[in-house]
Design an enzyme around this catalytic site. Sequence first.
Site, PDB file in Angstrom:
ATOM      1  N   CYS A   2       0.826  -1.214   0.000  1.00  0.00           N
ATOM      2  CA  CYS A   2       0.000   0.000   0.000  1.00  0.00           C
ATOM      3  C   CYS A   2       0.862   1.266   0.000  1.00  0.00           C
ATOM      4  O   CYS A   2       1.948   1.293   0.563  1.00  0.00           O
ATOM      5  CB  CYS A   2      -0.869   0.053   1.234  1.00  0.00           C
ATOM      6  SG  CYS A   2      -1.831  -1.400   1.532  1.00  0.00           S
ATOM      7  N   ARG A  27       4.875  -0.017  -6.116  1.00  0.00           N
ATOM      8  CA  ARG A  27       4.892  -0.792  -4.879  1.00  0.00           C
ATOM      9  C   ARG A  27       3.968  -1.999  -4.953  1.00  0.00           C
ATOM     10  O   ARG A  27       4.059  -2.908  -4.138  1.00  0.00           O
ATOM     11  CB  ARG A  27       4.478   0.086  -3.699  1.00  0.00           C
ATOM     12  CG  ARG A  27       5.468   1.192  -3.395  1.00  0.00           C
ATOM     13  CD  ARG A  27       4.890   2.171  -2.405  1.00  0.00           C
ATOM     14  NE  ARG A  27       4.713   1.593  -1.094  1.00  0.00           N
ATOM     15  CZ  ARG A  27       5.509   1.814  -0.054  1.00  0.00           C
ATOM     16  NH1 ARG A  27       6.541   2.600  -0.181  1.00  0.00           N
ATOM     17  NH2 ARG A  27       5.275   1.261   1.122  1.00  0.00           N
ATOM     18  N   TRP A  73      -3.113  -2.654  -1.238  1.00  0.00           N
ATOM     19  CA  TRP A  73      -2.737  -4.040  -1.530  1.00  0.00           C
ATOM     20  C   TRP A  73      -3.448  -4.858  -0.462  1.00  0.00           C
ATOM     21  O   TRP A  73      -3.132  -4.753   0.721  1.00  0.00           O
ATOM     22  CB  TRP A  73      -1.219  -4.193  -1.429  1.00  0.00           C
ATOM     23  CG  TRP A  73      -0.675  -5.522  -1.856  1.00  0.00           C
ATOM     24  CD1 TRP A  73      -0.320  -5.909  -3.109  1.00  0.00           C
ATOM     25  CD2 TRP A  73      -0.397  -6.644  -0.997  1.00  0.00           C
ATOM     26  NE1 TRP A  73       0.151  -7.198  -3.092  1.00  0.00           N
ATOM     27  CE2 TRP A  73       0.115  -7.676  -1.816  1.00  0.00           C
ATOM     28  CE3 TRP A  73      -0.535  -6.896   0.360  1.00  0.00           C
ATOM     29  CZ2 TRP A  73       0.497  -8.912  -1.312  1.00  0.00           C
ATOM     30  CZ3 TRP A  73      -0.167  -8.131   0.858  1.00  0.00           C
ATOM     31  CH2 TRP A  73       0.346  -9.123   0.018  1.00  0.00           C
ATOM     32  N   ASN A  99      -1.660   2.103   5.849  1.00  0.00           N
ATOM     33  CA  ASN A  99      -0.786   0.986   5.461  1.00  0.00           C
ATOM     34  C   ASN A  99      -0.501   0.195   6.724  1.00  0.00           C
ATOM     35  O   ASN A  99      -0.224   0.794   7.767  1.00  0.00           O
ATOM     36  CB  ASN A  99       0.558   1.496   4.918  1.00  0.00           C
ATOM     37  CG  ASN A  99       0.427   2.222   3.606  1.00  0.00           C
ATOM     38  OD1 ASN A  99      -0.648   2.259   3.024  1.00  0.00           O
ATOM     39  ND2 ASN A  99       1.528   2.801   3.144  1.00  0.00           N
ATOM     40  N   GLY A 100      -0.486  -1.127   6.625  1.00  0.00           N
ATOM     41  CA  GLY A 100      -0.186  -1.942   7.796  1.00  0.00           C
ATOM     42  C   GLY A 100      -1.344  -2.857   8.130  1.00  0.00           C
ATOM     43  O   GLY A 100      -2.273  -3.031   7.329  1.00  0.00           O
ATOM     44  N   GLU A 485      17.278 -17.717  -8.044  1.00  0.00           N
ATOM     45  CA  GLU A 485      16.891 -16.359  -8.433  1.00  0.00           C
ATOM     46  C   GLU A 485      16.290 -16.342  -9.843  1.00  0.00           C
ATOM     47  O   GLU A 485      15.300 -15.651 -10.102  1.00  0.00           O
ATOM     48  CB  GLU A 485      18.121 -15.437  -8.329  1.00  0.00           C
ATOM     49  CG  GLU A 485      17.934 -14.011  -8.781  1.00  0.00           C
ATOM     50  CD  GLU A 485      16.843 -13.239  -8.039  1.00  0.00           C
ATOM     51  OE1 GLU A 485      16.294 -13.745  -7.054  1.00  0.00           O
ATOM     52  OE2 GLU A 485      16.500 -12.131  -8.486  1.00  0.00           O
ATOM     53  N   LYS A 489      12.550 -15.042 -10.646  1.00  0.00           N
ATOM     54  CA  LYS A 489      12.290 -13.951 -11.613  1.00  0.00           C
ATOM     55  C   LYS A 489      11.232 -14.392 -12.607  1.00  0.00           C
ATOM     56  O   LYS A 489      10.321 -13.650 -12.920  1.00  0.00           O
ATOM     57  CB  LYS A 489      13.546 -13.614 -12.406  1.00  0.00           C
ATOM     58  CG  LYS A 489      14.551 -12.589 -12.003  1.00  0.00           C
ATOM     59  CD  LYS A 489      14.175 -11.310 -11.428  1.00  0.00           C
ATOM     60  CE  LYS A 489      13.514 -11.377 -10.103  1.00  0.00           C
ATOM     61  NZ  LYS A 489      14.186 -10.923  -8.939  1.00  0.00           N
ATOM     62  N   GLU A 492       7.609 -14.845 -10.931  1.00  0.00           N
ATOM     63  CA  GLU A 492       6.912 -13.656 -10.435  1.00  0.00           C
ATOM     64  C   GLU A 492       6.405 -12.743 -11.547  1.00  0.00           C
ATOM     65  O   GLU A 492       5.376 -12.102 -11.377  1.00  0.00           O
ATOM     66  CB  GLU A 492       7.761 -12.883  -9.419  1.00  0.00           C
ATOM     67  CG  GLU A 492       8.989 -12.227  -9.967  1.00  0.00           C
ATOM     68  CD  GLU A 492       9.810 -11.527  -8.889  1.00  0.00           C
ATOM     69  OE1 GLU A 492       9.243 -11.074  -7.899  1.00  0.00           O
ATOM     70  OE2 GLU A 492      11.033 -11.437  -9.071  1.00  0.00           O
ATOM     71  N   HIS A 508      17.026 -36.430  -7.112  1.00  0.00           N
ATOM     72  CA  HIS A 508      16.283 -36.863  -5.924  1.00  0.00           C
ATOM     73  C   HIS A 508      14.825 -36.450  -5.993  1.00  0.00           C
ATOM     74  O   HIS A 508      14.148 -36.401  -4.967  1.00  0.00           O
ATOM     75  CB  HIS A 508      16.946 -36.301  -4.665  1.00  0.00           C
ATOM     76  CG  HIS A 508      18.350 -36.768  -4.487  1.00  0.00           C
ATOM     77  ND1 HIS A 508      18.664 -38.045  -4.093  1.00  0.00           N
ATOM     78  CD2 HIS A 508      19.535 -36.143  -4.712  1.00  0.00           C
ATOM     79  CE1 HIS A 508      19.984 -38.185  -4.055  1.00  0.00           C
ATOM     80  NE2 HIS A 508      20.541 -37.031  -4.433  1.00  0.00           N
ATOM     81  N   LYS A 607       6.206  -4.249  -4.049  1.00  0.00           N
ATOM     82  CA  LYS A 607       7.638  -3.967  -4.076  1.00  0.00           C
ATOM     83  C   LYS A 607       8.224  -3.997  -2.671  1.00  0.00           C
ATOM     84  O   LYS A 607       9.330  -4.465  -2.459  1.00  0.00           O
ATOM     85  CB  LYS A 607       7.875  -2.592  -4.713  1.00  0.00           C
ATOM     86  CG  LYS A 607       9.335  -2.206  -4.846  1.00  0.00           C
ATOM     87  CD  LYS A 607      10.034  -3.080  -5.861  1.00  0.00           C
ATOM     88  CE  LYS A 607      11.521  -2.841  -5.930  1.00  0.00           C
ATOM     89  NZ  LYS A 607      12.204  -3.993  -6.559  1.00  0.00           N
TER      90      LYS A 607
HETATM   91  C1  F6R Z   1      11.722 -10.455  -6.023  1.00  0.00           C
HETATM   92  C2  F6R Z   1      11.532  -9.432  -5.046  1.00  0.00           C
HETATM   93  C3  F6R Z   1      11.190  -9.825  -3.650  1.00  0.00           C
HETATM   94  C4  F6R Z   1      12.060  -9.027  -2.667  1.00  0.00           C
HETATM   95  C5  F6R Z   1      11.650  -9.315  -1.213  1.00  0.00           C
HETATM   96  C6  F6R Z   1      12.544  -8.606  -0.235  1.00  0.00           C
HETATM   97  O1  F6R Z   1      12.039  -9.920  -7.266  1.00  0.00           O
HETATM   98  O2  F6R Z   1      11.641  -8.270  -5.335  1.00  0.00           O
HETATM   99  O3  F6R Z   1      11.350 -11.190  -3.459  1.00  0.00           O
HETATM  100  O4  F6R Z   1      13.389  -9.359  -2.890  1.00  0.00           O
HETATM  101  O5  F6R Z   1      10.327  -8.927  -1.013  1.00  0.00           O
HETATM  102  O6  F6R Z   1      12.486  -7.228  -0.411  1.00  0.00           O
HETATM  103  P1  F6R Z   1      13.591  -6.272   0.192  1.00  0.00           P
HETATM  104  O7  F6R Z   1      14.870  -6.591  -0.466  1.00  0.00           O
HETATM  105  O8  F6R Z   1      13.098  -4.897  -0.116  1.00  0.00           O
HETATM  106  O9  F6R Z   1      13.646  -6.549   1.664  1.00  0.00           O
END
Ligand code: F6R
Length: 612
Positions: A2, A27, A73, A99-100, A485, A489, A492, A508, A607
Amino acid sequence: MCGIVGYIGDKNASDVLIKGLKRLEYRGYDSAGLALINGHLDIVKGKGKVLNLEKQVNSQKLTGKIGIGHTRWATHGEPNDVNSHPHLSQSGKIAVVHNGIIENYGALKKKLIEQGRTFHSETDTEIIAQLIEEIYENGSTHEFEKALQFALKQIVGTYGIAVVNSDEPDKIYVAKKGSPLLLGIGENEMFIASDASPIVEYTKKVIYLEDGEMAVVTKGNYEVKTIDDVTLTKEIHELALSLDAIEKAGYPHFMLKEIFEQPNSVADCLRGRLRLDNHTIQLGGLVDVMDQLVNAKRLVIAACGTSWHSGLVGEYLFEYLAKMPVEVEYASEFRYRDPLIGEGDVLLVISQSGETADTLAAMREAKAKGALVLGVCNVVGSTIARETDAGVYTHAGPEIGVASTKAFTAQVVVLTMIAIAVGQQRGTLDDAYAAKLIEELNRLPGKIKQILEQNESIKEMAKLFTYAPNFLYLGRTFNFPVALEGALKLKEISYIHAEGYPAAEMKHGPIALIDAMMPVVVVAATDHTNDKMISNIEEVKARKGRIIAVTNEENTEVKELSEFFISIPSTEDCLSPLLTVIPLQLLSYYIAVNRGCHVDQPRNLAKSVTVE
Ligand code: F6R
């Protein structure tokens, strides 16, 4: 997650709020809304994009000089028009954006219903507006500010809130506990936001609120106090963020821009920290704690998502270069199992945003138990950056695309520099090898540029895999976290199911999935595990899996065995994740674009995940 924006001044508040909400879109959100004070409260809100909100505001020709806005959100209650913020009190005079998460909202709501209040939404936020009004109208005070303070004391959970009351048409009230909130100080105007992006084009002067603080904001003025009514003098910070950095600069998506920024972001991260003359590393932020780190009983790394993956690379680096035992923890798991950590131990948290609730909670837990807490953060002035004992900024610049790219490489660069510095001090890293690594780090921006020159061929390759239902990513040693990773990527942003695995672990279980429909991305460094990796490739091929290899040009055996091949310039094995990850970012990006996915704002993702 949010976002909050607020404005009070001579501009048209609806324009400032809509623009601010657009800046907060990155975000992640599902609904948007705003409230303007025009004698009464004008409210416009609904499920969907800020663009829809803008159309509604324009069609109603809504203007004003003071207002608050929100991107939601969903946590409590599905994304729909009613659950969107702002939420109103019963009389319609008080509007709240939040937010929260309010954890005791059930009990508070029950009590407020017994007191005769009617609720319209399923949200936890609506109780804030109703509770303030209940105290204001029928409680122990008829002063609005006091009613707000009393209400906040009854609330258990986290909040960043902005509140307006049509009885006080020249004020916005804000308060913070657990969710970030800052004030922007303009010329005879004030801004409020949950991060700096909506503010930066108007002013660089900001005040960060801390937990337990609130502010009464008027045109060109503000008063910050605790919710116990103790007035505070707050430091005014200068934002380092520039407007260019948060715009797309001609790229179709922020994600692509950020992938292409990596030669520069890695160079920025290294700048002033690599001493090529005497082959040492200078990390100003760690000078005072270096002895504690070098002599730590234990080093634990905690993070979430992509930052957790960089933490895993960090584990390999610290063990290899500094011969230090390291544990890497999901911040959420670490936090909730009463972790064995205390004096003499070091917790290193990694976070792009510096606001991730689970990481923040892990950090506070370790701090309370006496550990030294270090941070690797990208957002300057973020909560984690402020609350850690010491740390290193990644200096990658603002990352707006929800899928993390340049933050990952910058985090790995920082972890590499710390591991080298610690290794040098512990005497586990000989001078010649340290010099070689430092020289090679300095060459990495150029090597990343070389990989990005393969953009067109990766784009072509992506066309062939756009409709694959599943992907498998395999890596070994330093590149096992890169496999994780790569898979993250892809899933998501393209919503294709993908798994990352240590290559040897494939037999396995995941090997059962391999058939002619399964693309298998093999991240193959040319280290001592190369022969084993070749065997794993043979195992995949024997089951007709389609191999996409990411490895050195000289790795001819892997090249010959693969259906597709993405070449990486040679480097030290321990630095290879900084190169191998780049094509995986591009591959995910183009597959997602081909599938018509909303790359910068993937569904359900935020984000900055500011709820636990
Ligand atoms: C993946 C992604 C999330 C963040 C995670 C941690 O592309 O962006 O998995 O890496 O939410 O976020 P931060 O680094 O801001 O603590």
